[in-house]
Write an enzyme that holds these catalytic residues in place. Structure first.
Site, PDB file in Angstrom:
ATOM      1  N   ARG A   1       0.784  -1.373  -0.046  1.00  0.00           N
ATOM      2  CA  ARG A   1      -0.030   0.037   0.014  1.00  0.00           C
ATOM      3  C   ARG A   1       0.855   1.280   0.178  1.00  0.00           C
ATOM      4  NH1 ARG A   1      -1.727   0.808   4.591  1.00  0.00           N
ATOM      5  NH2 ARG A   1      -1.163  -1.001   5.527  1.00  0.00           N
TER       6      ARG A   1
ATOM      7  N   TYR B   1      -1.287  -3.748  -7.044  1.00  0.00           N
ATOM      8  CA  TYR B   1      -1.125  -4.529  -5.854  1.00  0.00           C
ATOM      9  C   TYR B   1      -2.197  -4.316  -4.977  1.00  0.00           C
ATOM     10  CZ  TYR B   1       1.086  -7.014  -2.350  1.00  0.00           C
ATOM     11  OH  TYR B   1       1.501  -7.915  -1.331  1.00  0.00           O
ATOM     12  N   GLY B   2      -2.543  -5.620  -4.398  1.00  0.00           N
ATOM     13  CA  GLY B   2      -3.295  -5.455  -3.033  1.00  0.00           C
ATOM     14  C   GLY B   2      -4.381  -4.529  -2.688  1.00  0.00           C
TER      15      GLY B   2
ATOM     16  N   LYS C   1      -9.561  -2.594   1.795  1.00  0.00           N
ATOM     17  CA  LYS C   1      -9.425  -1.303   2.794  1.00  0.00           C
ATOM     18  C   LYS C   1     -10.018  -0.051   2.050  1.00  0.00           C
ATOM     19  CE  LYS C   1      -6.155  -3.781   4.674  1.00  0.00           C
ATOM     20  NZ  LYS C   1      -6.285  -4.241   5.841  1.00  0.00           N
TER      21      LYS C   1
ATOM     22  N   HIS D   1     -10.623  -2.429  11.463  1.00  0.00           N
ATOM     23  CA  HIS D   1      -9.563  -3.037  10.878  1.00  0.00           C
ATOM     24  C   HIS D   1      -9.441  -4.368  12.038  1.00  0.00           C
ATOM     25  CE1 HIS D   1      -5.348  -2.977   9.527  1.00  0.00           C
ATOM     26  NE2 HIS D   1      -5.951  -4.235   8.966  1.00  0.00           N
TER      27      HIS D   1
ATOM     28  N   SER E   1      -1.430  -3.606  10.324  1.00  0.00           N
ATOM     29  CA  SER E   1      -1.039  -4.523   9.106  1.00  0.00           C
ATOM     30  C   SER E   1       0.268  -5.166   9.615  1.00  0.00           C
ATOM     31  CB  SER E   1      -0.819  -3.558   7.860  1.00  0.00           C
ATOM     32  OG  SER E   1      -2.127  -2.826   7.451  1.00  0.00           O
TER      33      SER E   1
ATOM     34  N   CYS F   1       0.705  -7.353  11.875  1.00  0.00           N
ATOM     35  CA  CYS F   1       0.799  -7.620  13.348  1.00  0.00           C
ATOM     36  C   CYS F   1       0.220  -8.855  14.046  1.00  0.00           C
ATOM     37  CB  CYS F   1       0.437  -6.220  14.200  1.00  0.00           C
ATOM     38  SG  CYS F   1       1.581  -4.878  13.402  1.00  0.00           S
ATOM     39  N   GLY F   2      -0.215  -9.597  12.982  1.00  0.00           N
ATOM     40  CA  GLY F   2      -0.926 -10.913  13.624  1.00  0.00           C
ATOM     41  C   GLY F   2      -2.150 -11.207  13.858  1.00  0.00           C
ATOM     42  N   LYS F   3      -3.135 -10.183  12.874  1.00  0.00           N
ATOM     43  CA  LYS F   3      -4.469 -10.739  12.698  1.00  0.00           C
ATOM     44  C   LYS F   3      -5.006 -12.325  12.282  1.00  0.00           C
ATOM     45  CE  LYS F   3      -5.678  -7.080  10.596  1.00  0.00           C
ATOM     46  NZ  LYS F   3      -4.163  -6.406  10.550  1.00  0.00           N
ATOM     47  N   THR F   4      -4.373 -12.373  10.997  1.00  0.00           N
ATOM     48  CA  THR F   4      -4.702 -13.842  10.661  1.00  0.00           C
ATOM     49  C   THR F   4      -4.046 -14.761  11.413  1.00  0.00           C
ATOM     50  OG1 THR F   4      -4.357 -12.727   8.370  1.00  0.00           O
ATOM     51  CG2 THR F   4      -4.128 -14.964   8.168  1.00  0.00           C
ATOM     52  N   ASN F   5      -2.820 -14.849  12.164  1.00  0.00           N
ATOM     53  CA  ASN F   5      -2.491 -15.914  12.830  1.00  0.00           C
ATOM     54  C   ASN F   5      -3.204 -16.083  13.945  1.00  0.00           C
ATOM     55  OD1 ASN F   5       0.401 -16.881  12.092  1.00  0.00           O
ATOM     56  ND2 ASN F   5       0.179 -15.095  11.230  1.00  0.00           N
TER      57      ASN F   5
ATOM     58  N   ASP G   1      -9.370  -9.853   8.921  1.00  0.00           N
ATOM     59  CA  ASP G   1      -8.949  -8.569   8.861  1.00  0.00           C
ATOM     60  C   ASP G   1     -10.038  -7.340   8.910  1.00  0.00           C
ATOM     61  OD1 ASP G   1      -6.621  -6.845   7.795  1.00  0.00           O
ATOM     62  OD2 ASP G   1      -7.869  -6.657   5.961  1.00  0.00           O
TER      63      ASP G   1
ATOM     64  N   ASN H   1       6.500  -8.491   1.820  1.00  0.00           N
ATOM     65  CA  ASN H   1       4.879  -8.234   1.908  1.00  0.00           C
ATOM     66  C   ASN H   1       4.339  -9.328   0.943  1.00  0.00           C
ATOM     67  OD1 ASN H   1       2.404  -6.818   2.665  1.00  0.00           O
ATOM     68  ND2 ASN H   1       2.611  -5.535   0.960  1.00  0.00           N
TER      69      ASN H   1
ATOM     70  N   ARG I   1       1.985 -12.003  -0.693  1.00  0.00           N
ATOM     71  CA  ARG I   1       0.886 -12.530  -0.010  1.00  0.00           C
ATOM     72  C   ARG I   1      -0.011 -13.603  -0.693  1.00  0.00           C
ATOM     73  NH1 ARG I   1      -1.604  -8.632   4.031  1.00  0.00           N
ATOM     74  NH2 ARG I   1       0.062  -7.066   4.322  1.00  0.00           N
TER      75      ARG I   1
ATOM     76  N   ASN J   1      -0.680 -17.691  22.368  1.00  0.00           N
ATOM     77  CA  ASN J   1      -1.537 -16.691  22.665  1.00  0.00           C
ATOM     78  C   ASN J   1      -2.943 -17.081  23.115  1.00  0.00           C
ATOM     79  OD1 ASN J   1       0.259 -15.077  21.787  1.00  0.00           O
ATOM     80  ND2 ASN J   1      -0.412 -14.820  19.665  1.00  0.00           N
TER      81      ASN J   1
HETATM   82  P1  GTP Z   1      -2.308  -7.794   7.422  1.00  0.00           P
HETATM   83  O1  GTP Z   1      -2.893  -8.925   6.579  1.00  0.00           O
HETATM   84  O2  GTP Z   1      -1.138  -6.800   6.887  1.00  0.00           O
HETATM   85  O3  GTP Z   1      -3.361  -7.034   8.008  1.00  0.00           O
HETATM   86  O4  GTP Z   1      -1.449  -8.566   8.804  1.00  0.00           O
HETATM   87  P2  GTP Z   1      -1.798  -9.422   9.871  1.00  0.00           P
HETATM   88  O5  GTP Z   1      -2.257  -8.463  10.964  1.00  0.00           O
HETATM   89  O6  GTP Z   1      -3.146 -10.266   9.408  1.00  0.00           O
HETATM   90  O7  GTP Z   1      -0.744 -10.198  10.521  1.00  0.00           O
HETATM   91  P3  GTP Z   1      -0.296 -11.817  10.350  1.00  0.00           P
HETATM   92  O8  GTP Z   1      -1.201 -12.646  11.009  1.00  0.00           O
HETATM   93  O9  GTP Z   1      -0.440 -11.923   8.742  1.00  0.00           O
HETATM   94  O10 GTP Z   1       1.282 -11.876  10.847  1.00  0.00           O
HETATM   95  C1  GTP Z   1       2.330 -10.890  10.353  1.00  0.00           C
HETATM   96  C2  GTP Z   1       3.483 -11.304  10.897  1.00  0.00           C
HETATM   97  O11 GTP Z   1       3.454 -11.483  12.208  1.00  0.00           O
HETATM   98  C3  GTP Z   1       3.990 -12.515  10.453  1.00  0.00           C
HETATM   99  O12 GTP Z   1       5.394 -12.781   9.979  1.00  0.00           O
HETATM  100  C4  GTP Z   1       3.698 -13.471  11.517  1.00  0.00           C
HETATM  101  O13 GTP Z   1       4.803 -14.639  11.510  1.00  0.00           O
HETATM  102  C5  GTP Z   1       3.888 -12.431  12.594  1.00  0.00           C
HETATM  103  N1  GTP Z   1       3.173 -12.853  13.772  1.00  0.00           N
HETATM  104  C6  GTP Z   1       1.943 -13.010  13.882  1.00  0.00           C
HETATM  105  N2  GTP Z   1       1.588 -13.431  15.316  1.00  0.00           N
HETATM  106  C7  GTP Z   1       2.635 -13.655  15.777  1.00  0.00           C
HETATM  107  C8  GTP Z   1       3.240 -13.708  17.328  1.00  0.00           C
HETATM  108  O14 GTP Z   1       2.270 -14.259  18.042  1.00  0.00           O
HETATM  109  N3  GTP Z   1       4.233 -13.713  17.488  1.00  0.00           N
HETATM  110  C9  GTP Z   1       5.431 -13.192  16.970  1.00  0.00           C
HETATM  111  N4  GTP Z   1       6.530 -13.047  17.241  1.00  0.00           N
HETATM  112  N5  GTP Z   1       4.967 -13.037  15.479  1.00  0.00           N
HETATM  113  C10 GTP Z   1       3.639 -12.996  15.076  1.00  0.00           C
HETATM  114  C1  SPV Z   2      -2.848  -4.755   5.192  1.00  0.00           C
HETATM  115  O1  SPV Z   2      -2.084  -4.017   4.724  1.00  0.00           O
HETATM  116  O2  SPV Z   2      -3.468  -4.384   6.213  1.00  0.00           O
HETATM  117  C2  SPV Z   2      -3.431  -5.664   4.202  1.00  0.00           C
HETATM  118  C3  SPV Z   2      -2.822  -5.857   2.994  1.00  0.00           C
HETATM  119  O3  SPV Z   2      -4.148  -6.247   4.635  1.00  0.00           O
HETATM  120  S1  SPV Z   2      -3.721  -4.626   1.714  1.00  0.00           S
HETATM  121  O4  SPV Z   2      -4.784  -5.308   1.512  1.00  0.00           O
HETATM  122  O5  SPV Z   2      -2.888  -4.608   0.762  1.00  0.00           O
HETATM  123  O6  SPV Z   2      -3.848  -3.538   2.674  1.00  0.00           O
HETATM  124 MN    MN Z   3      -4.013 -10.507   7.472  1.00  0.00          MN
END
Ligand code: GTP
Ligand code: SPV
Ligand code: MN
Length: 601
Positions: A86, A216-217, A225, A245, A267, A269-273, A294, A383, A385, A512
């Site tokens: 972005r 891109y994205g 977004k 978000h 972004s 910072c761990g949402k998907t995880n 997300d 980044n 994806r 977590n």
């Molecule tokens: P966007 O799709 O950009 O909104 O990202 P997101 O918030 O969904 O983050 P995502 O879960 O994809 O994680 C982003 C990065 O953080 C990855 O490299 C993960 O491996 C890392 N990460 C996620 N959860 C944790 C955690 O609990 N601890 C650590 N150390 N890293 C984490």
């Molecule tokens: C973010 O940056 O929070 C994403 C990726 O989820 S994008 O769709 O490119 O904004």
């Molecule tokens: Mn995500």
């Protein structure tokens, strides 16, 4: 391989499903008159159409087919190396007055921006096909659901939108033929993918988005977004709901008691995880399910917040994803997935930094160059994806299609902070929780172009996504709180605190669950906590740490607060509020004073 490709000629029965709505037809004609495409392709979202577009994309080198045995029905796309994230500096909110966009957004006067964009779009689709994508955001039967149309000259966008949204006939039906119905108008053109001619512009009053110069994205999947957050947040304030978000997850105890929580992390910072978390062995019988990873749209129902995920797929960060960190994501992306900017192995598989197993001896990197483990460059872009349908998720929540949404017991805010912020704490009440969200900070990541690792304030993880004045946004949150008779509890988490050795103190990911369990205990009024100046903090014995291989002194460190660090933090809050130039609601200024006073007690 690049996005820009000449026009395609579909056979009869493909690309000719014109909607009946006259307002849509008129708008498409206007855009076509301006951009002069070779032809117009009306998308219906069918399997046949998708197969045709994939075949054309392979022929035109927009996609590479991956090894059918290793990753069935999956493809790789490489974006232009100048176009990988972005671009916040080129993202605009175009409201009649600058004040409406507020101190945190780039602003332009709408007429001026329309003129500038129209000049760039003039003849921009000559020799190309113009695609018209009908889509809805939200479950088909939800009151919150919105209709959008995106015009684009990129097949990659069409293929991605089919994964990320409910696309095609469902949207045409939902819109109907009322020429006055509400729908979002999105126009996207790659132009020549030149970073100096790249603008992502939102016109909230017109429910319109124009994006040029990127492929891109988040810049071009206008559903995400742009509509679901920037335009969405504007509509949400007008209509009395919240567009956030946030991930949404369900957590069910062995006894079958279920709660839903929504969590805002910036972004990457761990949402998907977090949304796909698998509890550690010790938590046998606990189950986490994903509603969304997300974006959350939340409305008030029976005095509670009720959330739907407007999306239909996940656009997730690839690097770091492994069977160790996120097995559910790995299972989701094993098939029917569109990858962007990962590495390609010699046997047609995908690879990235942090994937399980040894790196391949040779691969083609995200730029299309030879790569070996000795290369200085990364094989996959940080980044890079995946776009994968949410139906692929083995832990998809059964209520994900429920129009009324799921009831939210807790809201969690969290950032990437190497110091200051403890693992978890609870706000004293709603307004204090709004303050936690409003003063959130996080280190910047590769999800946006620019420097990585710099701490910045990112209120509610919405800094790049709030489509109006941030002060009004804070006020809207406070007003929503007044209408809730059964408000969710509000928490703050930080998985990323580091020790003196600069290593993460907390193992994160599946562990977590331990924090989530404490949050659920608090919702159930069974969890212990001690009162501190910043909120309710768990003591080490309040968090279930059984079978966790972390030294007790690290646990004490990560759960605790350092008063010196917090004096700096308080000053940071003040600087941030001052930088907003007087828009911050009285209630939040008061919260800051009370926080400062509690430290002096
Ligand atoms: P966007 O799709 O950009 O909104 O990202 P997101 O918030 O969904 O983050 P995502 O879960 O994809 O994680 C982003 C990065 O953080 C990855 O490299 C993960 O491996 C890392 N990460 C996620 N959860 C944790 C955690 O609990 N601890 C650590 N150390 N890293 C984490
Ligand atoms: C973010 O940056 O929070 C994403 C990726 O989820 S994008 O769709 O490119 O904004
Ligand atoms: Mn995500």
């Amino acid at each position: 391989m690049r996005n820009i490709a000449p026009a395609i000629s579909p056979p009869a029965g493909i690309g000719d499903r014109k909607p009946a709505n006259q307002a849509v037809l008129d708008w498409v004609q206007d855009v076509a008159k301006l951009t002069q495409p070779a032809n117009i392709f009306w998308c219906d979202g069918s399997d046949r159409e998708n197969a045709f577009l994939i075949e054309q994309s392979l022929q035109q080198n927009v996609l590479i087919k991956l090894n059918e045995k290793k990753v069935p029905r999956s493809y790789l796309h490489r974006s232009n190396p100048n176009d990988v994230a972005r671009v916040e500096q080129f993202t605009f909110i175009c409201t009649p007055t600058k004040e409406e966009a507020g101190p945190t957004n780039n602003w332009s006067e709408p007429a001026e921006m329309y003129l500038k964009l129209q000049t760039m779009l003039k003849g921009a689709m000559r020799g190309r096909t113009m695609f018209v994508i009908p889509y809805i955001m939200g479950p088909a039967d939800s009151l919150l659901t919105k209709v959008g149309f995106e015009i684009t000259d990129s097949k990659y966008v069409v293929l991605s939108m089919r994964i990320m949204t409910r696309m095609g006939d469902v949207a045409i039906k939902r819109l109907g033929d009322d020429a006055n119905a509400e729908w979002n108008r999105g126009v996207h053109s790659l132009l020549d993918v030149d970073p100096t001619r790249r603008f992502i512009c939102h016109f909230p009053q017109d429910n319109a988005i124009i994006s040029v110069g990127s492929g891109y994205g988040g810049n071009v999947l206008l559903s995400k977004k742009c509509l679901a957050l920037r335009i969405g947040s504007y509509l949400a304030r007008k209509q009395g709901w919240l567009a956030e978000h946030m991930l949404i997850l369900g957590v069910e105890s062995p006894e079958g008691k279920k709660h839903y929580v929504a969590a805002a992390f910036p972004s990457a910072c761990g949402k998907t995880n977090f949304a796909m978390l698998i509890p550690p062995k010790h938590f046998a019988g606990w189950k986490v399910t994903t509603v969304g990873d997300d974006i959350a749209w939340m409305q008030i129902r029976d005095g509670r917040l009720s959330a739907v995920n407007p999306e239909n797929g996940y656009f997730g960060v690839v690097p770091g994803t492994s069977y160790k960190s996120n097995p559910n994501a790995m299972k989701s992306i094993e098939h029917d997935t569109l990858y962007t900017n990962v590495a390609l192995t010699d046997d047609g598989d995908v690879w990235w930094e942090g994937k399980d197993g040894a790196p391949p001896a040779h691969a083609i990197d995200w730029r299309g160059n030879d790569w070996t483990p000795d290369s200085k460059e990364k094989a996959a872009h940080p980044n890079s994806r995946f776009a994968t349908p949410m139906g692929n998720n083995p832990v998809l929540d059964p209520d994900v299609e429920k129009g009324e949404g799921v009831p939210i017991s807790a809201i969690i805010f969290g950032g990437r902070r190497s110091d200051t912020m403890p693992l978890v704490f609870q706000a004293f009440d709603w307004n204090h929780g709004v303050y936690l969200g409003a003063t959130m900070a996080s280190e910047t990541t590769a999800a946006a172009a620019g420097a990585v690792g710099q701490v910045r304030r990112d209120p509610m993880a919405m800094l790049p996504f709030c489509g109006y004045n941030i002060g009004d946004y804070f006020r809207h949150w406070i007003e929503i709180g007044k209408r809730l008779t059964n408000p969710p509890l509000i928490f703050n988490v930080n998985w990323f605190r580091k020790g003196k050795d600069r290593k993460f103190l907390w193992p994160g990911f599946g562990d977590n669950m331990r924090v989530l369990k404490w949050i659920i205990d608090r919702c159930e009024k069974s969890g212990g906590a001690v009162e501190s100046p910043i909120g309710w903090l768990p003591s080490p014995h309040d968090v279930d740490l059984a079978d966790l291989d972390v030294e007790h002194k690290c646990i004490v460190e990560i759960l605790g607060i350092d008063h010196e660090e917090w004096q700096k933090e308080l000053a940071g809050h003040q600087n941030f509020f001052e930088s907003l130039g007087g828009v911050v609601p009285e209630e939040l200024l008061k919260q800051r004073e009370q926080l400062a006073a509690r430290f002096k007690q």
